[in-house]
Design an enzyme around this catalytic site. Structure first.
Site: not given
Ligand code: IMP
Length: 421
Positions: A17-18, A13, A223, A40-41, A302
């Site tokens: 994306g930007k 986060d 991520q 989520g970009h 969240r």
């Molecule tokens: P998962 O990849 O959905 O299994 O999540 C594993 C961990 O990575 C969790 O703590 C999620 O909140 C975090 N996470 C997964 N994708 C993102 C992202 O794009 N941004 C921030 N945290 C992420």
């Protein structure tokens, strides 16, 4: 020609994306190399806002080529839905998206397994986005996954049924209810059919290396480094390689072809889900960051945990990926702060350390350096000269501490709200 890589240096986060969107005029080709719809970009321009989960962020630029690489896991339902939304906004996607045959598919039962495994962990849950990411990568490494290229073969139905049965048996073992799976399956199979008939499903590693002969490519990480399956705060991580090396394995490019490694970080830190976060704030300041920065997950909605910038974690991420330049995001969120703090080291068991500890429950206490806040709005700043001295002092300190130049400061969500240094 080179592959320049954009990666998040924190817990995701960061605003990748930007940045991809801002940089894409320089690149005809943008490629995603890991992760999936857990990402989520967010892109904002001309008063419009888009959130992309699987499609590379180059899609809004005319004539761009957007590659979903072999390292990505794809949920056909989410991908097709995303494409419909992009088209509905008047942006054509035909011929602009290429999908690797070797990208693995997320099945409806992967999502159920994700939920079942999280539920089984009780209080120790990871806080997964529940998009089926972990189970899909598990099938990949255990050599039983389904890949995008499989949809082109006549035995696809048989392979799908076998994997589904395996998942149902696992779910039964976990005692997890499978209600709704038939409905989800229908929609999934419809989306697979769209993929098969409307999509370019290709040998992406050949395509990427051919395109590389014609110009630089931008590889878009998802991520953040602190969620990397090897180097993140395991087990509170995602299941892919979020560091720069992931671009090589997730696209099929040789390490020598990597050019700039652009590390994105926020002027503070956020994390969604469980796991260590040494500089987390549980007070009004953290609340202010959350409110001002709209720190709510683009994928799950969240509330994100918020805290001060952590240079121990940042230096670690920079080291692992070899970041050659830094981009600082969301500086404007701290416009009203009297003071801005940054962790330079941790005190741990009576000593001081500048290393990120192996143990996720290490009782670290951040040691902070404090800066005066700039106390003025910066969103209209467009050049380094426009920026307040207090902010420049903060940036200079980060450069000294990391040894890497901060080339770009984002002062607002819009594409235009940027200062290039
Ligand atoms: P998962 O990849 O959905 O299994 O999540 C594993 C961990 O990575 C969790 O703590 C999620 O909140 C975090 N996470 C997964 N994708 C993102 C992202 O794009 N941004 C921030 N945290 C992420």
């Amino acid at each position: 020609m080179k592959v320049d890589v954009i990666i998040g240096l924190q817990w995701g986060d960061e605003g990748k994306g930007k940045i991809v969107d801002v940089l894409t005029p320089k690149y005809k080709v943008v490629a995603r190399f890991q992760g999936g719809p857990n990402a989520g970009h967010t892109l904002e321009f001309d008063g419009k806002k888009f959130v992309l989960h699987t499609v590379p962020s180059g899609i809004f630029r005319e004539n761009s080529v957007n590659i979903i690489g072999n390292g990505v896991v794809v949920d056909p339902v989410i991908l097709m839905d995303e494409i419909r939304k992009i088209n509905a906004a008047g942006v054509p996607t035909g011929g602009k998206i290429l999908l690797s045959k070797k990208a693995h598919l997320i099945l409806p039962t992967h999502r159920l397994l994700d939920a079942a495994q999280e539920a089984a962990k009780g209080g120790a849950k990871i806080g997964s986005t529940l998009k089926g990411i972990g189970p899909a990568y598990t099938d990949k490494v255990s050599r039983s996954g389904l890949r995008a290229g499989d949809v082109l073969h006549p035995d696809f139905g048989k392979k799908y049924a076998a994997l589904k049965q395996k998942h149902l048996a696992l779910l039964a073992q976990l005692g997890y209810p499978c209600s709704g799976v038939d409905e989800q399956e229908k929609e999934w199979l419809r989306s697979v059919e769209h993929l098969r008939t409307e999509f370019a499903i290709i040998d992406s590693e050949y395509e990427v290396n051919e395109l590389l002969k014609q110009g630089d490519i931008l590889a878009e990480g998802a991520q953040g480094s602190m969620l990397d399956v090897d180097f993140g705060s395991y087990p509170f991580v995602t299941s892919s390689s979020t560091v720069c090396a992931g671009a090589c394995t997730g696209l099929g490019v040789a390490p020598g072809k990597i050019g700039e490694v652009i590390g994105i970080f926020k002027a503070y830190c956020t994390r969604v889900g469980s796991g260590p976060f040494p500089t987390e704030l549980h007070d009004d300041v953290g609340e202010q960051m959350r409110r001002q920065g709209s720190e709510f997950g683009a994928t799950t909605g969240r509330a994100r945990r918020c805290g001060w910038l952590d240079l121990v974690a940042l230096r670690y991420s920079i080291m692992v990926s070899g970041a050659t330049q830094l981009f600082m995001m969301k500086a404007d969120v701290m416009d009203n702060f009297d003071t801005v703090k940054v962790a330079v080291a941790y005190s741990l068991n009576g000593g001081v350390t500048d290393r990120y500890p192996y143990e996720v429950d290490a009782p670290v206490e951040p040691i902070y350096r404090e800066f005066r806040g700039w106390k003025k709005p910066i969103s209209s700043c467009r050049t380094q000269q426009d920026l307040p001295q207090e902010l420049l002092d903060y940036v200079t300190f980060i450069e000294q501490q990391t040894g890497v130049p901060v080339k770009f400061i984002s002062v607002g969500p819009d594409r235009s709200e940027t200062v290039l240094r």
